[in-house]
Write a protein that holds these residues in place. Structure first.
Motif, short mmCIF file in Angstrom:
data_model
loop_
_atom_site.label_atom_id
_atom_site.label_comp_id
_atom_site.label_asym_id
_atom_site.label_seq_id
_atom_site.Cartn_x
_atom_site.Cartn_y
_atom_site.Cartn_z
N GLY A 207 0.78 -1.23 0.00
CA GLY A 207 0.00 0.00 0.00
C GLY A 207 0.81 1.28 0.00
O GLY A 207 0.24 2.37 -0.08
N TYR A 208 2.14 1.14 0.08
CA TYR A 208 2.99 2.33 0.19
C TYR A 208 4.20 2.26 -0.72
O TYR A 208 4.77 1.18 -0.92
CB TYR A 208 3.49 2.53 1.63
CG TYR A 208 2.38 2.75 2.61
CD1 TYR A 208 1.90 4.03 2.89
CD2 TYR A 208 1.77 1.67 3.26
CE1 TYR A 208 0.86 4.23 3.80
CE2 TYR A 208 0.74 1.86 4.15
CZ TYR A 208 0.29 3.14 4.42
OH TYR A 208 -0.74 3.33 5.30
N VAL A 209 4.60 3.42 -1.21
CA VAL A 209 5.88 3.59 -1.91
C VAL A 209 6.59 4.71 -1.16
O VAL A 209 6.05 5.79 -0.97
CB VAL A 209 5.67 3.98 -3.39
CG1 VAL A 209 7.02 4.29 -4.04
CG2 VAL A 209 4.95 2.87 -4.14
N ILE A 210 7.81 4.41 -0.70
CA ILE A 210 8.60 5.36 0.08
C ILE A 210 9.77 5.83 -0.78
O ILE A 210 10.54 5.01 -1.27
CB ILE A 210 9.13 4.74 1.39
CG1 ILE A 210 8.04 4.01 2.16
CG2 ILE A 210 9.85 5.79 2.23
CD1 ILE A 210 6.97 4.87 2.77
N ILE A 211 9.89 7.15 -0.93
CA ILE A 211 10.97 7.73 -1.75
C ILE A 211 12.12 8.17 -0.85
O ILE A 211 11.92 8.85 0.15
CB ILE A 211 10.44 8.94 -2.56
CG1 ILE A 211 9.28 8.53 -3.46
CG2 ILE A 211 11.58 9.59 -3.35
CD1 ILE A 211 9.62 7.56 -4.57
N ILE B 15 6.67 2.86 -10.74
CA ILE B 15 5.48 2.80 -9.88
C ILE B 15 4.26 2.38 -10.70
O ILE B 15 3.50 1.50 -10.28
CB ILE B 15 5.26 4.15 -9.17
CG1 ILE B 15 6.40 4.42 -8.18
CG2 ILE B 15 3.89 4.16 -8.46
CD1 ILE B 15 6.44 5.85 -7.64
N ARG B 16 4.07 2.97 -11.87
CA ARG B 16 2.94 2.57 -12.74
C ARG B 16 3.04 1.08 -13.09
O ARG B 16 2.03 0.37 -13.10
CB ARG B 16 2.92 3.40 -14.02
CG ARG B 16 2.37 4.80 -13.85
CD ARG B 16 2.11 5.50 -15.18
NE ARG B 16 3.26 5.53 -16.06
CZ ARG B 16 4.19 6.50 -16.07
NH1 ARG B 16 4.10 7.50 -15.22
NH2 ARG B 16 5.19 6.44 -16.91
N CYS B 17 4.25 0.62 -13.35
CA CYS B 17 4.47 -0.79 -13.65
C CYS B 17 4.06 -1.66 -12.47
O CYS B 17 3.37 -2.67 -12.64
CB CYS B 17 5.95 -1.01 -13.98
SG CYS B 17 6.42 -2.74 -14.13
N GLY B 18 4.48 -1.26 -11.27
CA GLY B 18 4.13 -2.02 -10.07
C GLY B 18 2.63 -2.11 -9.85
O GLY B 18 2.10 -3.16 -9.47
N VAL B 19 1.93 -1.02 -10.13
CA VAL B 19 0.47 -1.01 -10.02
C VAL B 19 -0.13 -1.94 -11.07
O VAL B 19 -0.97 -2.80 -10.77
CB VAL B 19 -0.09 0.43 -10.15
CG1 VAL B 19 -1.61 0.41 -10.29
CG2 VAL B 19 0.34 1.29 -8.96
N SER B 20 0.32 -1.81 -12.32
CA SER B 20 -0.27 -2.60 -13.40
C SER B 20 -0.02 -4.09 -13.24
O SER B 20 -0.82 -4.91 -13.68
CB SER B 20 0.25 -2.12 -14.76
OG SER B 20 1.59 -2.51 -14.96
N ARG B 21 1.06 -4.45 -12.59
CA ARG B 21 1.39 -5.88 -12.41
C ARG B 21 0.91 -6.43 -11.07
O ARG B 21 1.19 -7.59 -10.74
CB ARG B 21 2.89 -6.07 -12.55
CG ARG B 21 3.34 -5.73 -13.97
CD ARG B 21 4.47 -6.56 -14.40
NE ARG B 21 4.75 -6.36 -15.81
CZ ARG B 21 5.92 -6.56 -16.35
NH1 ARG B 21 6.94 -6.97 -15.60
NH2 ARG B 21 6.10 -6.38 -17.64
N GLY B 22 0.22 -5.61 -10.29
CA GLY B 22 -0.35 -6.10 -9.05
C GLY B 22 0.61 -6.14 -7.88
O GLY B 22 0.30 -6.74 -6.84
N PHE B 23 1.75 -5.50 -7.98
CA PHE B 23 2.70 -5.45 -6.86
C PHE B 23 2.36 -4.31 -5.91
O PHE B 23 2.66 -4.38 -4.71
CB PHE B 23 4.14 -5.25 -7.37
CG PHE B 23 4.64 -6.37 -8.25
CD1 PHE B 23 4.47 -7.70 -7.88
CD2 PHE B 23 5.28 -6.09 -9.43
CE1 PHE B 23 4.95 -8.72 -8.68
CE2 PHE B 23 5.76 -7.11 -10.25
CZ PHE B 23 5.59 -8.43 -9.88
N ILE B 24 1.75 -3.24 -6.44
CA ILE B 24 1.38 -2.06 -5.67
C ILE B 24 -0.11 -1.85 -5.83
O ILE B 24 -0.64 -1.94 -6.95
CB ILE B 24 2.14 -0.81 -6.19
CG1 ILE B 24 3.65 -1.01 -6.09
CG2 ILE B 24 1.72 0.44 -5.41
CD1 ILE B 24 4.46 0.10 -6.80
#
Length: 182
Positions: free
Chosen positions: A43-47, A139-148
């Motif tokens: 649920g989180y991405v930390i920069i 980040i978009r990739c992670g969302v599209s692949r179900g990681f995020i």
């Protein structure tokens, strides 16, 4: 030719193109055996920023990533590099612990987030546009692949722990990125 490029760009949008990632073997990672598998989607991405020297070529970035891994192992006594991914100002994504392992980058957020570290110090300047675009694409990739999760929260490291990371200038910038929440 223009039609071919337009079709390829459309395919990227439809198929959720992901940025190419410089693998651990390509940047010369030390061999480690210490994986704790992350539960996906997070649920989180930390920069973060590395608060060290910047890099702008595959060779200097690979060297910096090796330096960061060595520092994390030797000084922090971690079993591997702490971040899931690192971004160089060459616009490339470097695999840290990757999509499947828990990172060691933001204490209570580690098992529920991915840590993305920009290589360099960004107190008085922003990373290159190429680097910022690489992170947004990742980040978009992670969302599209179900990681995020689609409704993920983006945070600066200072939102999770008392630190000045990812630098004052860059922190102001990421506050304007989609899904930023303090």
């Amino acid at each position: 030719m223009i039609r071919i490029i337009a079709v390829l760009l459309m395919l990227c949008v439809v198929t959720h193109c992901c940025p190419s990632v410089v693998s651990r073997s390509q940047w010369g990672a030390r061999s480690v055996n210490c994986h704790s598998w992350i539960r996906k989607p997070v649920g989180y991405v930390i920069i973060h920023h590395s608060a060290g020297a910047f890099c702008n070529s595959p060779s200097t970035c690979s060297s910096q990533v090796r330096n960061i891994q060595n520092y994390h192992i030797r000084s922090n006594k971690w079993c591997d590099i702490g971040y899931n991914f690192l971004i160089g100002e060459d616009g490339r994504v470097y695999e840290g612990r990757g999509w499947h392992a828990v990172g060691v980058h933001a204490r209570k957020y580690n098992p529920i987030s991915y840590g993305i570290c920009f290589i360099g110090t960004f107190t008085n300047r922003n990373p290159s546009i190429a680097a910022q675009n690489a992170a947004k694409s990742l980040i978009r990739c992670g969302v599209s692949r179900g990681f995020i999760r689609r409704n993920y929260n983006l945070k600066g490291h200072r939102d999770a722990n008392p630190t000045s990371c990812p630098g004052n200038t860059f922190y102001r910038t990421i506050k304007s990125w989609p899904q930023y929440r303090a």
